[in-house]
Design a protein around this motif. Sequence first.
Motif, PDB file in Angstrom:
ATOM      1  N   HIS A 101       0.944  -1.056   0.016  1.00 17.15           N
ATOM      2  CA  HIS A 101      -0.032   0.079  -0.064  1.00 17.15           C
ATOM      3  C   HIS A 101       0.971   1.216   0.076  1.00 17.15           C
ATOM      4  O   HIS A 101       1.476   1.515   1.014  1.00 17.15           O
ATOM      5  N   ASP A 102       1.280   1.721  -1.132  1.00 12.93           N
ATOM      6  CA  ASP A 102       2.163   3.198  -1.362  1.00 12.93           C
ATOM      7  C   ASP A 102       1.844   3.671  -2.582  1.00 12.93           C
ATOM      8  O   ASP A 102       1.170   3.137  -3.535  1.00 12.93           O
ATOM      9  N   GLU A 103       2.371   4.951  -2.891  1.00 10.06           N
ATOM     10  CA  GLU A 103       2.040   5.620  -3.786  1.00 10.06           C
ATOM     11  C   GLU A 103       3.735   5.499  -4.611  1.00 10.06           C
ATOM     12  O   GLU A 103       4.805   5.729  -4.004  1.00 10.06           O
ATOM     13  N   GLU A 162     -24.152   7.628 -17.867  1.00 15.30           N
ATOM     14  CA  GLU A 162     -24.357   6.524 -16.958  1.00 15.30           C
ATOM     15  C   GLU A 162     -24.478   7.166 -15.525  1.00 15.30           C
ATOM     16  O   GLU A 162     -25.233   6.850 -14.577  1.00 15.30           O
ATOM     17  N   LEU A 163     -23.311   7.984 -15.256  1.00 17.73           N
ATOM     18  CA  LEU A 163     -23.190   8.788 -13.730  1.00 17.73           C
ATOM     19  C   LEU A 163     -24.412   9.698 -13.845  1.00 17.73           C
ATOM     20  O   LEU A 163     -24.808   9.904 -12.638  1.00 17.73           O
ATOM     21  N   ALA A 164     -24.782  10.547 -14.657  1.00 17.44           N
ATOM     22  CA  ALA A 164     -25.689  11.597 -14.653  1.00 17.44           C
ATOM     23  C   ALA A 164     -27.218  10.939 -14.266  1.00 17.44           C
ATOM     24  O   ALA A 164     -27.643  11.293 -13.338  1.00 17.44           O
ATOM     25  N   PRO A 206     -13.995  14.878  -8.965  1.00 17.89           N
ATOM     26  CA  PRO A 206     -13.449  13.593 -10.256  1.00 17.89           C
ATOM     27  C   PRO A 206     -14.064  12.441  -9.780  1.00 17.89           C
ATOM     28  O   PRO A 206     -13.731  11.979  -8.772  1.00 17.89           O
ATOM     29  N   VAL A 207     -14.115  11.752 -10.928  1.00 21.07           N
ATOM     30  CA  VAL A 207     -14.365  10.126 -10.692  1.00 21.07           C
ATOM     31  C   VAL A 207     -13.271   9.704 -10.481  1.00 21.07           C
ATOM     32  O   VAL A 207     -13.026   8.621  -9.712  1.00 21.07           O
ATOM     33  N   LYS A 208     -12.145   9.933 -11.167  1.00 17.88           N
ATOM     34  CA  LYS A 208     -10.759   9.374 -10.936  1.00 17.88           C
ATOM     35  C   LYS A 208      -9.867  10.033 -10.207  1.00 17.88           C
ATOM     36  O   LYS A 208     -10.141  11.400 -10.351  1.00 17.88           O
ATOM     37  N   PRO A 209      -9.003   9.465  -9.244  1.00 16.02           N
ATOM     38  CA  PRO A 209      -8.571   8.167  -9.228  1.00 16.02           C
ATOM     39  C   PRO A 209      -9.898   7.270  -8.495  1.00 16.02           C
ATOM     40  O   PRO A 209     -10.354   8.100  -7.551  1.00 16.02           O
ATOM     41  N   ILE A 210     -10.401   6.386  -9.055  1.00 16.35           N
ATOM     42  CA  ILE A 210     -11.528   5.762  -8.946  1.00 16.35           C
ATOM     43  C   ILE A 210     -11.837   5.136  -7.240  1.00 16.35           C
ATOM     44  O   ILE A 210     -12.817   5.072  -6.867  1.00 16.35           O
ATOM     45  N   ASP A 211     -10.540   4.818  -6.812  1.00 19.67           N
ATOM     46  CA  ASP A 211     -10.577   4.307  -5.517  1.00 19.67           C
ATOM     47  C   ASP A 211     -11.122   5.312  -4.545  1.00 19.67           C
ATOM     48  O   ASP A 211     -11.300   4.825  -3.418  1.00 19.67           O
TER      49      ASP A 211
HETATM   50  C1  LIG Z   1     -19.177   5.755 -14.523  1.00 19.69           C
HETATM   51  C2  LIG Z   1     -17.978   4.673 -15.261  1.00 19.69           C
HETATM   52  C3  LIG Z   1     -18.525   3.517 -15.687  1.00 19.69           C
HETATM   53  C4  LIG Z   1     -17.891   2.536 -16.180  1.00 19.69           C
HETATM   54  N1  LIG Z   1     -18.296   1.382 -16.352  1.00 19.69           N
HETATM   55  C5  LIG Z   1     -17.257   0.347 -16.967  1.00 19.69           C
HETATM   56  C6  LIG Z   1     -18.127  -0.880 -17.514  1.00 19.69           C
HETATM   57  O1  LIG Z   1     -19.032  -1.314 -17.312  1.00 19.69           O
HETATM   58  N2  LIG Z   1     -17.103  -1.796 -17.915  1.00 19.69           N
HETATM   59  C7  LIG Z   1     -15.814  -1.376 -17.937  1.00 19.69           C
HETATM   60  O2  LIG Z   1     -14.911  -2.370 -18.621  1.00 19.69           O
HETATM   61  N3  LIG Z   1     -15.322  -0.280 -17.688  1.00 19.69           N
HETATM   62  C8  LIG Z   1     -16.201   0.775 -17.334  1.00 19.69           C
HETATM   63  N4  LIG Z   1     -15.667   1.986 -16.884  1.00 19.69           N
HETATM   64  C9  LIG Z   1     -14.247   2.163 -17.024  1.00 19.69           C
HETATM   65  C10 LIG Z   1     -13.301   1.667 -16.154  1.00 19.69           C
HETATM   66  O3  LIG Z   1     -13.538   2.228 -14.794  1.00 19.69           O
HETATM   67  C11 LIG Z   1     -11.901   2.051 -16.310  1.00 19.69           C
HETATM   68  O4  LIG Z   1     -11.607   1.418 -17.673  1.00 19.69           O
HETATM   69  C12 LIG Z   1     -10.843   1.415 -15.359  1.00 19.69           C
HETATM   70  O5  LIG Z   1     -10.936   1.624 -14.171  1.00 19.69           O
HETATM   71  C13 LIG Z   1      -9.456   1.412 -15.971  1.00 19.69           C
HETATM   72  O6  LIG Z   1      -8.603   0.548 -14.935  1.00 19.69           O
HETATM   73  P1  LIG Z   1      -7.217   1.090 -14.388  1.00 19.69           P
HETATM   74  O7  LIG Z   1      -6.812  -0.191 -13.834  1.00 19.69           O
HETATM   75  O8  LIG Z   1      -6.573   1.332 -15.931  1.00 19.69           O
HETATM   76  O9  LIG Z   1      -7.253   2.532 -13.839  1.00 19.69           O
HETATM   77  P2  LIG Z   1      -8.064   2.677 -12.398  1.00 19.69           P
HETATM   78  O10 LIG Z   1      -9.329   1.825 -12.280  1.00 19.69           O
HETATM   79  O11 LIG Z   1      -8.396   4.102 -12.441  1.00 19.69           O
HETATM   80  O12 LIG Z   1      -7.138   2.122 -11.368  1.00 19.69           O
HETATM   81  C14 LIG Z   1      -5.893   2.920 -11.202  1.00 19.69           C
HETATM   82  C15 LIG Z   1      -5.183   2.534  -9.594  1.00 19.69           C
HETATM   83  O13 LIG Z   1      -3.830   3.192  -9.686  1.00 19.69           O
HETATM   84  C16 LIG Z   1      -3.921   3.826  -8.584  1.00 19.69           C
HETATM   85  N5  LIG Z   1      -2.874   4.771  -8.707  1.00 19.69           N
HETATM   86  C17 LIG Z   1      -2.620   6.201  -9.255  1.00 19.69           C
HETATM   87  N6  LIG Z   1      -1.549   6.622  -9.115  1.00 19.69           N
HETATM   88  C18 LIG Z   1      -0.638   5.720  -8.629  1.00 19.69           C
HETATM   89  C19 LIG Z   1       0.586   5.920  -8.217  1.00 19.69           C
HETATM   90  N7  LIG Z   1       1.368   6.635  -8.519  1.00 19.69           N
HETATM   91  N8  LIG Z   1       1.121   4.787  -7.463  1.00 19.69           N
HETATM   92  C20 LIG Z   1       0.252   3.672  -7.041  1.00 19.69           C
HETATM   93  N9  LIG Z   1      -0.855   3.602  -7.437  1.00 19.69           N
HETATM   94  C21 LIG Z   1      -1.492   4.540  -7.946  1.00 19.69           C
HETATM   95  C22 LIG Z   1      -5.334   4.467  -8.457  1.00 19.69           C
HETATM   96  O14 LIG Z   1      -5.393   4.915  -6.817  1.00 19.69           O
HETATM   97  C23 LIG Z   1      -6.009   3.416  -8.484  1.00 19.69           C
HETATM   98  O15 LIG Z   1      -6.196   2.512  -7.488  1.00 19.69           O
HETATM   99  C24 LIG Z   1     -16.330   2.862 -16.298  1.00 19.69           C
HETATM  100  C25 LIG Z   1     -15.871   4.008 -15.677  1.00 19.69           C
HETATM  101  C26 LIG Z   1     -16.717   5.149 -15.381  1.00 19.69           C
HETATM  102  C27 LIG Z   1     -16.149   6.418 -15.005  1.00 19.69           C
END
Ligand SMILES: Cc1cc2nc3c(=O)[nH]c(=O)nc-3n(C[C@H](O)[C@H](O)[C@H](O)COP(=O)(O)OP(=O)(O)OC[C@H]3O[C@@H](n4cnc5c(N)ncnc54)[C@H](O)[C@@H]3O)c2cc1C
Length: 147
Positions: free
Chosen positions: A32-34, A117-119, A80-85
């Motif tokens: 758990h780190d950045e 979808e969000l709206a 902002p929706v992202k970062p999603i966590d």
């Molecule tokens: C409203 C909405 C609905 C969606 N519906 C779908 C769907 O139905 N199906 C689908 O396939 N996709 C869907 N998506 C898209 C999906 O959420 C993204 O494609 C997916 O989250 C991308 O995954 P990812 O792992 O690349 O990034 P993320 O899910 O954004 O994960 C990135 C992770 O990296 C971490 N992080 C960031 N910077 C650092 C760092 N420097 N060091 C360590 N960790 C870090 C973040 O905290 C996060 O936990 C949807 C998105 C939205 C907004």
Amino acid sequence: MLPGHVAGHYGFDECHIDLIRLARFAGARLIHDEAVGLDRARREVLCRSHPPIRYDAVSLDIGITPRRDDVPGAAEYTVPVKPIDRFAQRWQALLDRAMSAARLRLAVVGGGAGGVELALAARHRLAQLPAPPEITLVNPRPAAAVA
Ligand SMILES: Cc1cc2nc3c(=O)[nH]c(=O)nc-3n(C[C@H](O)[C@H](O)[C@H](O)COP(=O)(O)OP(=O)(O)OC[C@H]3O[C@@H](n4cnc5c(N)ncnc54)[C@H](O)[C@@H]3O)c2cc1C
């Protein structure tokens, strides 16, 4: 499940995966780190707190993070929706604010599948408030129909 959480259909725990259990199951180490940089010469991921992590191959999966500092007012007024966590926490803060607002006006920027979808999910959840919200979708081009 994110829009389902926004709409109020799923609780926080229902739409989250326990990474500690998943990593244990997969035989992976979870830190758990950045990550704050890469030392490509030494082949190390540099972390904010943890000592550098050595690699032979590295996969960067950090998603996207909007640069809110570049847009005046964005840091103060956007959710902002992202970062999603961290979105669930930000959405709860908006809900708390909406409870005390006379009438919430919510603008969703981005008319793609995620924005629409969000709206709709936000409208469903916020319709339970005493004053129904005003929701606006902002998109640069005429929106194309998405099945
Ligand atoms: C409203 C909405 C609905 C969606 N519906 C779908 C769907 O139905 N199906 C689908 O396939 N996709 C869907 N998506 C898209 C999906 O959420 C993204 O494609 C997916 O989250 C991308 O995954 P990812 O792992 O690349 O990034 P993320 O899910 O954004 O994960 C990135 C992770 O990296 C971490 N992080 C960031 N910077 C650092 C760092 N420097 N060091 C360590 N960790 C870090 C973040 O905290 C996060 O936990 C949807 C998105 C939205 C907004």
